[in-house]
Motif scaffolding. Structure first.
Motif, PDB file in Angstrom:
ATOM      1  N   ARG A  58      47.167   9.452 -36.182  1.00 15.35           N
ATOM      2  CA  ARG A  58      45.711   9.581 -36.268  1.00 15.35           C
ATOM      3  C   ARG A  58      45.022   8.328 -35.721  1.00 15.35           C
ATOM      4  O   ARG A  58      44.006   8.419 -35.033  1.00 15.35           O
ATOM      5  CB  ARG A  58      45.270   9.820 -37.704  1.00 15.35           C
ATOM      6  N   MET A  59      45.558   7.161 -36.016  1.00 16.66           N
ATOM      7  CA  MET A  59      44.970   5.923 -35.498  1.00 16.66           C
ATOM      8  C   MET A  59      45.098   5.865 -33.978  1.00 16.66           C
ATOM      9  O   MET A  59      44.172   5.420 -33.284  1.00 16.66           O
ATOM     10  CB  MET A  59      45.635   4.712 -36.151  1.00 16.66           C
ATOM     11  N   GLU A  60      46.225   6.317 -33.448  1.00 19.32           N
ATOM     12  CA  GLU A  60      46.413   6.327 -31.993  1.00 19.32           C
ATOM     13  C   GLU A  60      45.452   7.303 -31.324  1.00 19.32           C
ATOM     14  O   GLU A  60      44.905   7.020 -30.259  1.00 19.32           O
ATOM     15  CB  GLU A  60      47.858   6.684 -31.638  1.00 19.32           C
TER      16      GLU A  60
ATOM     17  N   ARG B 102      41.425  12.737 -18.520  1.00 22.89           N
ATOM     18  CA  ARG B 102      41.862  13.787 -17.603  1.00 22.89           C
ATOM     19  C   ARG B 102      43.227  13.441 -17.001  1.00 22.89           C
ATOM     20  O   ARG B 102      44.042  14.334 -16.760  1.00 22.89           O
ATOM     21  CB  ARG B 102      40.816  13.978 -16.503  1.00 22.89           C
ATOM     22  N   ASP B 103      43.477  12.161 -16.775  1.00 22.19           N
ATOM     23  CA  ASP B 103      44.770  11.743 -16.234  1.00 22.19           C
ATOM     24  C   ASP B 103      45.931  12.092 -17.171  1.00 22.19           C
ATOM     25  O   ASP B 103      47.041  12.360 -16.707  1.00 22.19           O
ATOM     26  CB  ASP B 103      44.791  10.234 -15.965  1.00 22.19           C
ATOM     27  N   ILE B 104      45.689  12.067 -18.465  1.00 24.54           N
ATOM     28  CA  ILE B 104      46.756  12.416 -19.402  1.00 24.54           C
ATOM     29  C   ILE B 104      46.667  13.876 -19.852  1.00 24.54           C
ATOM     30  O   ILE B 104      47.394  14.305 -20.736  1.00 24.54           O
ATOM     31  CB  ILE B 104      46.786  11.476 -20.626  1.00 24.54           C
ATOM     32  N   GLY B 105      45.768  14.629 -19.212  1.00 21.47           N
ATOM     33  CA  GLY B 105      45.690  16.063 -19.465  1.00 21.47           C
ATOM     34  C   GLY B 105      44.853  16.459 -20.656  1.00 21.47           C
ATOM     35  O   GLY B 105      45.058  17.531 -21.221  1.00 21.47           O
ATOM     36  N   LEU B 106      43.909  15.616 -21.045  1.00 20.49           N
ATOM     37  CA  LEU B 106      43.070  15.914 -22.208  1.00 20.49           C
ATOM     38  C   LEU B 106      41.594  15.827 -21.842  1.00 20.49           C
ATOM     39  O   LEU B 106      41.230  15.319 -20.784  1.00 20.49           O
ATOM     40  CB  LEU B 106      43.361  14.926 -23.345  1.00 20.49           C
ATOM     41  N   SER B 107      40.775  16.320 -22.744  1.00 22.11           N
ATOM     42  CA  SER B 107      39.326  16.184 -22.608  1.00 22.11           C
ATOM     43  C   SER B 107      38.763  15.764 -23.958  1.00 22.11           C
ATOM     44  O   SER B 107      39.455  15.790 -24.974  1.00 22.11           O
ATOM     45  CB  SER B 107      38.708  17.514 -22.161  1.00 22.11           C
ATOM     46  N   ARG B 108      37.511  15.371 -23.959  1.00 20.93           N
ATOM     47  CA  ARG B 108      36.862  14.989 -25.222  1.00 20.93           C
ATOM     48  C   ARG B 108      36.835  16.175 -26.193  1.00 20.93           C
ATOM     49  O   ARG B 108      36.986  16.006 -27.391  1.00 20.93           O
ATOM     50  CB  ARG B 108      35.443  14.524 -24.975  1.00 20.93           C
TER      51      ARG B 108
ATOM     52  N   ALA C  72      41.098  18.823 -32.085  1.00 19.30           N
ATOM     53  CA  ALA C  72      42.313  18.457 -32.817  1.00 19.30           C
ATOM     54  C   ALA C  72      41.960  17.902 -34.192  1.00 19.30           C
ATOM     55  O   ALA C  72      42.631  18.213 -35.191  1.00 19.30           O
ATOM     56  CB  ALA C  72      43.116  17.431 -32.027  1.00 19.30           C
ATOM     57  N   PHE C  73      40.913  17.098 -34.266  1.00 20.14           N
ATOM     58  CA  PHE C  73      40.520  16.550 -35.563  1.00 20.14           C
ATOM     59  C   PHE C  73      39.893  17.606 -36.466  1.00 20.14           C
ATOM     60  O   PHE C  73      40.098  17.608 -37.672  1.00 20.14           O
ATOM     61  CB  PHE C  73      39.564  15.372 -35.395  1.00 20.14           C
ATOM     62  N   LEU C  74      39.125  18.510 -35.896  1.00 16.15           N
ATOM     63  CA  LEU C  74      38.483  19.533 -36.706  1.00 16.15           C
ATOM     64  C   LEU C  74      39.469  20.582 -37.203  1.00 16.15           C
ATOM     65  O   LEU C  74      39.299  21.152 -38.276  1.00 16.15           O
ATOM     66  CB  LEU C  74      37.357  20.201 -35.916  1.00 16.15           C
ATOM     67  N   ALA C  75      40.517  20.850 -36.420  1.00 16.02           N
ATOM     68  CA  ALA C  75      41.480  21.892 -36.790  1.00 16.02           C
ATOM     69  C   ALA C  75      42.511  21.407 -37.791  1.00 16.02           C
ATOM     70  O   ALA C  75      43.152  22.210 -38.461  1.00 16.02           O
ATOM     71  CB  ALA C  75      42.181  22.416 -35.542  1.00 16.02           C
ATOM     72  N   SER C  76      42.700  20.097 -37.919  1.00 18.22           N
ATOM     73  CA  SER C  76      43.738  19.582 -38.813  1.00 18.22           C
ATOM     74  C   SER C  76      43.111  19.043 -40.090  1.00 18.22           C
ATOM     75  O   SER C  76      42.005  18.521 -40.079  1.00 18.22           O
ATOM     76  CB  SER C  76      44.540  18.479 -38.126  1.00 18.22           C
TER      77      SER C  76
ATOM     78  N   SER D 122      48.252  15.283 -33.475  1.00 17.81           N
ATOM     79  CA  SER D 122      48.893  15.025 -32.183  1.00 17.81           C
ATOM     80  C   SER D 122      49.638  16.251 -31.671  1.00 17.81           C
ATOM     81  O   SER D 122      49.781  16.417 -30.460  1.00 17.81           O
ATOM     82  CB  SER D 122      49.832  13.829 -32.279  1.00 17.81           C
ATOM     83  N   ASP D 123      50.101  17.122 -32.564  1.00 19.27           N
ATOM     84  CA  ASP D 123      50.773  18.345 -32.117  1.00 19.27           C
ATOM     85  C   ASP D 123      49.813  19.229 -31.320  1.00 19.27           C
ATOM     86  O   ASP D 123      50.173  19.777 -30.281  1.00 19.27           O
ATOM     87  CB  ASP D 123      51.319  19.127 -33.315  1.00 19.27           C
ATOM     88  N   GLN D 124      48.598  19.354 -31.800  1.00 21.29           N
ATOM     89  CA  GLN D 124      47.615  20.167 -31.106  1.00 21.29           C
ATOM     90  C   GLN D 124      47.221  19.537 -29.772  1.00 21.29           C
ATOM     91  O   GLN D 124      47.042  20.231 -28.784  1.00 21.29           O
ATOM     92  CB  GLN D 124      46.382  20.381 -31.968  1.00 21.29           C
ATOM     93  N   LEU D 125      47.116  18.222 -29.738  1.00 25.32           N
ATOM     94  CA  LEU D 125      46.787  17.554 -28.474  1.00 25.32           C
ATOM     95  C   LEU D 125      47.910  17.725 -27.454  1.00 25.32           C
ATOM     96  O   LEU D 125      47.656  17.900 -26.265  1.00 25.32           O
ATOM     97  CB  LEU D 125      46.515  16.074 -28.712  1.00 25.32           C
TER      98      LEU D 125
END
Length: 99
Positions: free
Chosen positions: A40-42, A55-61, A67-71, A78-81
């Protein structure tokens, strides 16, 4: 005496766990909770990246927020990300193969 008259008594009571087994189970639980908090801290640190870096690591805001709202508090987002990044990578690869 017939064989149907004999009763075989088995001691099927669950064995009590030894102190060392309980200690190992306690440490495993503690390690799991610490891993969730570290992840979570990471992920919180990912909020400091700009959109191009994400975007370089394949994510968006939106992925970070979802991920935070679903967990829940003790679940690892991190699993969802990871799933989001893999899905986005597969879609991009599929688009490149079609071109």
């Amino acid at each position: 005496m017939r064989t149907t008259d004999r009763i075989l008594e088995l001691d099927c009571n669950p064995a009590t766990r030894t102190f060392s087994q309980r200690l190992v189970a306690g440490f495993a639980t503690l390690a799991s909770v610490l891993r969730v908090f570290r992840n979570r801290m990471e992920i919180n640190a990912l909020h400091e990246l700009d959109d191009n870096q994400l975007r370089d690591i394949g994510l968006s805001r939106a992925d970070l927020d979802a991920a935070f709202l679903a967990s829940t508090f003790f679940e690892d987002p991190s699993d969802q990300l990871t799933r989001s990044a893999r899905n986005r990578g597969r879609k991009a690869l599929h688009r490149l193969n079609q071109d």
